[in-house]
Write a protein that holds these residues in place. Structure first.
Motif, PDB file in Angstrom:
ATOM      1  N   GLU A 166       1.098  -0.909   0.263  1.00 11.11           N
ATOM      2  CA  GLU A 166      -0.044  -0.080   0.251  1.00 11.11           C
ATOM      3  C   GLU A 166       0.667   1.087   0.219  1.00 11.11           C
ATOM      4  O   GLU A 166       0.291   2.375  -1.063  1.00 11.11           O
ATOM      5  N   ALA A 167       2.006   1.602   0.852  1.00  9.66           N
ATOM      6  CA  ALA A 167       2.563   2.326   1.296  1.00  9.66           C
ATOM      7  C   ALA A 167       3.631   2.251  -0.717  1.00  9.66           C
ATOM      8  O   ALA A 167       3.881   3.750  -0.769  1.00  9.66           O
ATOM      9  N   TYR A 168       3.764   1.365  -0.997  1.00  6.19           N
ATOM     10  CA  TYR A 168       4.475   1.709  -2.110  1.00  6.19           C
ATOM     11  C   TYR A 168       4.158   2.144  -3.172  1.00  6.19           C
ATOM     12  O   TYR A 168       4.301   2.688  -4.472  1.00  6.19           O
ATOM     13  N   ASN A 169       2.414   1.519  -3.404  1.00  6.92           N
ATOM     14  CA  ASN A 169       1.828   1.879  -4.377  1.00  6.92           C
ATOM     15  C   ASN A 169       1.704   3.734  -4.304  1.00  6.92           C
ATOM     16  O   ASN A 169       1.347   4.479  -5.166  1.00  6.92           O
ATOM     17  N   ALA A 170       1.338   4.106  -3.223  1.00 10.44           N
ATOM     18  CA  ALA A 170       0.892   5.537  -2.623  1.00 10.44           C
ATOM     19  C   ALA A 170       1.944   6.181  -3.442  1.00 10.44           C
ATOM     20  O   ALA A 170       2.119   7.763  -3.954  1.00 10.44           O
ATOM     21  N   LEU A 171       3.206   5.796  -3.248  1.00 13.74           N
ATOM     22  CA  LEU A 171       4.406   6.662  -3.448  1.00 13.74           C
ATOM     23  C   LEU A 171       4.296   6.538  -5.082  1.00 13.74           C
ATOM     24  O   LEU A 171       5.118   7.513  -5.232  1.00 13.74           O
ATOM     25  N   ARG A 172       4.376   5.808  -5.738  1.00 14.58           N
ATOM     26  CA  ARG A 172       4.166   5.276  -7.056  1.00 14.58           C
ATOM     27  C   ARG A 172       3.060   6.309  -7.464  1.00 14.58           C
ATOM     28  O   ARG A 172       3.309   7.244  -8.702  1.00 14.58           O
TER      29      ARG A 172
END
Length: 235
Positions: A166-172
């Motif tokens: 979820e954090a990775y997708n938010a940063l992407r």
């Protein structure tokens, strides 16, 4: 409370407390030996051991205070070059707002990411947005979010359950690149080595602190790196 003080309490209070308590172990042992020596009337025999243990305890406490207690854990990578005062100045007037609460009924609400004009706050750890080369989920441990700077240095933030993705997708969604967006030059074994070499070429083997002392901003450094990367990728 300033940003670093607040975040440092959040991410490193227990680490520093345990380090401080641990550093007191040998001095306490020395005191106990001295007390036992006094009570048993053999204090003279105990003095050499007390002196040796006290000296070792002094070294450990000094190291703990200078190299551990004063370290700013909440600002990974840059904490190796800049003091707390300097980092405080960098973060002055930065206003953070959340982009992803990560709220869920199962308790996996630790994906919160806050963003300001120049910085990211990921679970209390502060990363300069301009210096981030790429992000990725660690291949060996999917609970680790890896943030890599343009000099090839990186740090990781630990998540639970599906929080990391979820954090990775938010940063992407914020526009940060994934490692796959960089073509690996066959000359290098991995991307970190490649980024490190490109960084050295771009700034003549200087470090962040040296460059900012010369008046360059992080954006200036990033521009130099981007230009060198472009030359390397098209060569």
């Amino acid at each position: 409370m300033d940003i670093i003080k607040k975040n440092e309490f959040k991410v490193a209070f227990l680490k520093k407390l345990m380090a401080f308590i641990g550093s007191l172990f040998l001095p306490v042992i020395a005191i106990l030996i001295l007390v036992i020596g006094i009570l048993s009337k053999t204090v003279i025999n105990a003095i050499p051991a007390v002196l040796i243990i006290s000296f070792l305890g002094y070294i450990i406490i000094r190291y703990s205070l200078l190299h551990y207690m004063n370290r700013v854990f909440c600002v990974p990578i840059l904490n190796a070059e800049y003091t707390k005062k300097e980092l405080d100045e960098m973060l002055e007037n930065e206003e953070f707002s959340p982009i992803n609460s990560g709220y869920s009924l199962d308790g996996s609400d630790d994906t919160q990411i806050k963003v300001s004009k120049n910085w990211l706050d990921i679970k209390g750890y502060l990363f300069n947005k301009t210096l981030i080369a790429y992000i990725e989920i660690d291949k060996e441990n999917p609970d680790l979010l890896r943030i890599t700077y343009i000099d090839g240095c990186y740090d990781t933030v630990h998540y639970k359950k599906k929080g990391c993705s979820e954090a990775y997708n938010a940063l992407r969604r914020l526009g940060f690149k994934d490692i796959s967006e960089y073509a690996l030059d066959p000359e290098f074994e991995d991307h970190d080595e490649m980024l490190y070499t490109i960084f050295d070429r771009a700034v003549n083997e200087k470090m962040y602190r040296e460059l900012t002392a010369e008046g360059l901003s992080f954006q200036d450094i990033r521009n130099l790196w981007d230009a060198e990367l472009a030359k390397s990728q098209t060569a």
